[in-house]
Design a protein around this motif. Structure first.
Motif, mmCIF file in Angstrom:
data_model
loop_
_atom_site.group_PDB
_atom_site.id
_atom_site.type_symbol
_atom_site.label_atom_id
_atom_site.label_comp_id
_atom_site.label_asym_id
_atom_site.label_seq_id
_atom_site.Cartn_x
_atom_site.Cartn_y
_atom_site.Cartn_z
ATOM 1 N N LEU A 144 -7.222 21.689 24.436
ATOM 2 C CA LEU A 144 -5.767 21.664 24.256
ATOM 3 C C LEU A 144 -5.137 20.496 25.010
ATOM 4 N N THR A 145 -5.651 20.223 26.198
ATOM 5 C CA THR A 145 -5.121 19.119 27.005
ATOM 6 C C THR A 145 -5.419 17.778 26.344
ATOM 7 N N LEU A 146 -6.598 17.656 25.758
ATOM 8 C CA LEU A 146 -6.945 16.428 25.026
ATOM 9 C C LEU A 146 -6.026 16.243 23.821
ATOM 10 N N ASP A 147 -5.724 17.332 23.123
ATOM 11 C CA ASP A 147 -4.807 17.238 21.978
ATOM 12 C C ASP A 147 -3.430 16.732 22.426
ATOM 13 N N LEU A 148 -2.923 17.291 23.516
ATOM 14 C CA LEU A 148 -1.619 16.864 24.029
ATOM 15 C C LEU A 148 -1.676 15.414 24.491
ATOM 16 N N THR A 149 -2.753 15.037 25.161
ATOM 17 C CA THR A 149 -2.897 13.659 25.643
ATOM 18 C C THR A 149 -2.824 12.680 24.476
ATOM 19 N N GLY A 150 -3.478 13.021 23.382
ATOM 20 C CA GLY A 150 -3.427 12.157 22.200
ATOM 21 C C GLY A 150 -2.021 12.020 21.644
ATOM 22 N N ALA B 71 -3.528 33.125 34.712
ATOM 23 C CA ALA B 71 -3.386 31.665 34.764
ATOM 24 C C ALA B 71 -3.728 31.038 33.411
ATOM 25 N N PHE B 72 -4.832 31.475 32.810
ATOM 26 C CA PHE B 72 -5.197 30.956 31.488
ATOM 27 C C PHE B 72 -4.146 31.342 30.441
ATOM 28 N N GLU B 73 -3.679 32.587 30.504
ATOM 29 C CA GLU B 73 -2.687 33.059 29.528
ATOM 30 C C GLU B 73 -1.368 32.314 29.665
ATOM 31 N N THR B 74 -1.062 31.852 30.873
ATOM 32 C CA THR B 74 0.211 31.160 31.121
ATOM 33 C C THR B 74 0.171 29.719 30.646
ATOM 34 N N ILE B 75 -0.914 29.009 30.939
ATOM 35 C CA ILE B 75 -0.955 27.569 30.658
ATOM 36 C C ILE B 75 -1.271 27.265 29.190
ATOM 37 N N SER B 76 -2.123 28.067 28.571
ATOM 38 C CA SER B 76 -2.638 27.706 27.239
ATOM 39 C C SER B 76 -1.558 27.559 26.170
ATOM 40 N N PRO B 77 -0.567 28.462 26.066
ATOM 41 C CA PRO B 77 0.420 28.329 24.981
ATOM 42 C C PRO B 77 1.369 27.153 25.138
ATOM 43 N N ILE B 78 1.577 26.681 26.369
ATOM 44 C CA ILE B 78 2.620 25.675 26.560
ATOM 45 C C ILE B 78 2.145 24.259 26.234
ATOM 46 N N LEU B 79 0.837 24.039 26.190
ATOM 47 C CA LEU B 79 0.330 22.704 25.855
ATOM 48 C C LEU B 79 0.674 22.306 24.421
ATOM 49 N N PRO B 80 0.374 23.139 23.419
ATOM 50 C CA PRO B 80 0.777 22.746 22.052
ATOM 51 C C PRO B 80 2.294 22.698 21.875
ATOM 52 N N LEU B 81 3.036 23.516 22.634
ATOM 53 C CA LEU B 81 4.498 23.473 22.536
ATOM 54 C C LEU B 81 5.044 22.142 23.054
ATOM 55 N N MET B 82 4.465 21.644 24.124
ATOM 56 C CA MET B 82 4.893 20.345 24.644
ATOM 57 C C MET B 82 4.560 19.249 23.639
ATOM 58 N N GLY B 83 3.394 19.347 23.023
ATOM 59 C CA GLY B 83 3.026 18.367 22.008
ATOM 60 C C GLY B 83 3.975 18.387 20.822
ATOM 61 N N LEU B 84 4.346 19.569 20.388
ATOM 62 C CA LEU B 84 5.296 19.704 19.283
ATOM 63 C C LEU B 84 6.644 19.090 19.637
ATOM 64 N N ALA B 85 7.116 19.400 20.858
ATOM 65 C CA ALA B 85 8.426 18.905 21.281
ATOM 66 C C ALA B 85 8.443 17.385 21.404
ATOM 67 N N ILE B 86 7.357 16.801 21.932
ATOM 68 C CA ILE B 86 7.272 15.340 22.071
ATOM 69 C C ILE B 86 7.395 14.662 20.705
ATOM 70 N N GLU B 87 6.800 15.269 19.703
ATOM 71 C CA GLU B 87 6.834 14.690 18.357
ATOM 72 C C GLU B 87 8.224 14.762 17.724
ATOM 73 N N LYS B 88 9.089 15.620 18.271
ATOM 74 C CA LYS B 88 10.429 15.809 17.699
ATOM 75 C C LYS B 88 11.506 15.023 18.448
ATOM 76 N N PHE C 160 2.041 9.655 31.788
ATOM 77 C CA PHE C 160 1.629 11.036 31.575
ATOM 78 C C PHE C 160 0.275 11.117 30.882
ATOM 79 N N VAL C 161 -0.062 10.126 30.075
ATOM 80 C CA VAL C 161 -1.411 10.075 29.513
ATOM 81 C C VAL C 161 -2.436 10.022 30.640
ATOM 82 N N GLU C 162 -2.216 9.122 31.590
ATOM 83 C CA GLU C 162 -3.159 8.969 32.695
ATOM 84 C C GLU C 162 -3.177 10.203 33.585
ATOM 85 N N SER C 163 -2.016 10.813 33.776
ATOM 86 C CA SER C 163 -1.939 12.046 34.558
ATOM 87 C C SER C 163 -2.741 13.164 33.894
ATOM 88 N N LEU C 164 -2.590 13.311 32.593
ATOM 89 C CA LEU C 164 -3.313 14.354 31.865
ATOM 90 C C LEU C 164 -4.819 14.100 31.878
#
Length: 451
Positions: free
Chosen positions: A134-140, A335-352, A175-179
């Motif tokens: 998921l993090t790689l997807d967001l980084t891309g 921790a896993f349940e908290t972080i996992s859903p927000i990665l694709p949401l951030m990716g979606l928002a960046i694209e908009k 943020f690419v480098e941070s991720l």
């Protein structure tokens, strides 16, 4: 018949209030571990056949029943109740119910202590691979943003004040480098977690001739966690390290969300925001709220709380098993349940988001070029400190600068004119391949357990 693995006789009853308190949510959380407890039992059972404590016929019957349990679990028909206490008890009792004396043999040379360690390690391996993916997807997606708008100027700020001209390419690239750093951190804890504790028993080994290396190989762990006492002592420690890596990732998302919330206020107004990612107000008709960024930012508080909680829990515990460890499971899973859903949401928002170029240019007030003016004097031979003081005392006389020319003129490595965004592509590709290979390797090991 006794219903608890620890009961010595059927007449031994635990006070119901005590049982409810001690089991807590463990029986519910263990629904996440059923598959991994089955894999651990398959590896352990195979090892018991090699040392003569199970016959091949007995193991075949255990395998068949474990396959039925896994099928029932996937159909939602294998329910762990509070009276079962945990997944280990539920599975052993089911095997005993269906297979009689054969089922009673599966726990030979094993403790629930090393069972839960194995289950949690396997669970964490799968979850970490998913999280890295998921993090790689967001980084891309962030890299795509940085490339698309590489040469669009944006003011750079220090101390929340105008500093120097920057670019959207630099902002996104940061943020690419941070991720990518966070991906390396997640891979580090993946490696730390990738060691097999099975066979350590209750923390002091067993007096039977078990083959721990065989179970390690069967389960696909990279290495054996050797010292039996440390296997138990590492419970909570490894989970805490995993949560720390998740917190680091959450902090990157927090900063990205904070920046975008600031940049989309009416006072900044740097981006046009798609309606589909905003909400409104029940009383103020003009509001267009980016709640998604606020809630992404808020999740960092949850993650930090989990990190502090698990580290506080294990601090001061003596060596050996302590029931306190039970609560580490919830911290890890949350921790896993908290972080996992927000990665694709951030990716979606960046694209908009779409930059408002005119607004970004007009935000470059004259004083933002003060440092560039000082450098011009340096190029003419003036010592930097003299140039700094001269410009600082003549700000009202600053020349005009073109922000596009300014960001392109900074051509040192990593500066706005030389971001080298293509540098990140092979890194992303390499880590994506690693995740795919590691998933395939793990699935192969799980599949072979049924042979």
């Amino acid at each position: 018949m006794v219903s608890k693995l620890w009961q010595k006789k059927s007449s031994q009853k635990l006070n119901q209030a005590i049982e409810t308190f001690e089991v807590g949510e463990d029986y519910l959380l263990d629904a996440n571990l059923v598959e991994y407890d089955i894999y651990g039992s398959l590896a352990h059972g195979r090892m018991l056949t090699t040392i003569g404590l199970l016959t091949l016929d007995e193991f075949d019957k255990i395998k068949l029943e474990l396959k039925i349990i896994l099928s029932d679990h996937k159909k939602g028909q294998f329910k762990i109740t509070i009276h079962d206490e945990d997944v280990h008890t539920k599975i052993e009792m089911r095997l005993t119910e269906k297979l009689g004396e054969i089922g009673k043999k599966i726990h030979t040379a094993r403790s629930r202590n090393d069972q839960v360690l194995v289950d949690t390690r396997l669970f964490s391996k799968v979850e970490l691979l998913d999280l890295i993916g998921l993090t790689l997807d967001l980084t891309g997606k962030v890299l795509d943003f940085a490339r698309r708008y590489e040469w669009i100027p944006i003011p750079g700020y220090t101390h929340m004040q105008l500093g120097m001209p920057s670019s959207l390419g630099m902002w996104g690239g940061a943020f690419v480098e941070s991720l990518i750093d966070d991906i390396y951190f997640l891979k580090h804890v993946y490696d730390l977690n990738d060691q097999c504790p099975l066979g350590s028993g209750a923390g002091y080994g067993v007096s039977l001739p078990i083959d721990r290396e065989l179970t390690r190989q069967s389960l696909g762990f990279k290495r054996l966690q050797l010292n039996s006492l440390y296997c138990g002592n590492s419970r909570g420690k490894i989970e805490a390290n995993i949560i720390s890596a998740i917190v680091s990732l959450g902090m990157a998302l927090n900063k990205m969300a904070s920046d975008l919330l600031l940049f989309t206020t009416k006072e900044f107004d740097f981006f046009e925001v798609a309606d589909e990612i905003t909400t409104g107000s029940s009383i103020m008709p003009q509001k267009k709220n980016l709640d998604v960024f606020e809630l992404i930012r808020a999740k960092t508080a949850t993650l930090l709380g989990l990190e502090i909680s698990i580290k506080t829990l294990i601090a001061g515990l003596p060596s050996g098993y302590n029931r306190d460890f039970q609560d580490t499971k919830k911290f890890l899973m949350t921790a896993f349940e908290t972080i996992s859903p927000i990665l694709p949401l951030m990716g979606l928002a960046i694209e908009k988001l779409k930059p408002k170029t005119d607004r970004l240019i007009s935000a470059h007030k004259k004083e933002i070029y003060a440092t560039d003016a000082a450098y011009r004097l340096v190029e003419g031979g003036m010592p930097f400190r003299d140039a700094y003081r001269h410009v600082g005392s003549h700000l009202d006389e600053l020349d005009s600068f073109d922000p596009y020319e300014v960001i392109k003129s900074r051509d040192s490595m990593g500066s706005t004119g030389n971001l080298q965004l293509d540098h990140y592509n092979p890194l992303i590709s390499k880590e994506t391949t690693w995740v795919q290979d590691e998933r395939e390797r793990m699935e192969e090991h799980f599949e072979k357990l049924w042979d």
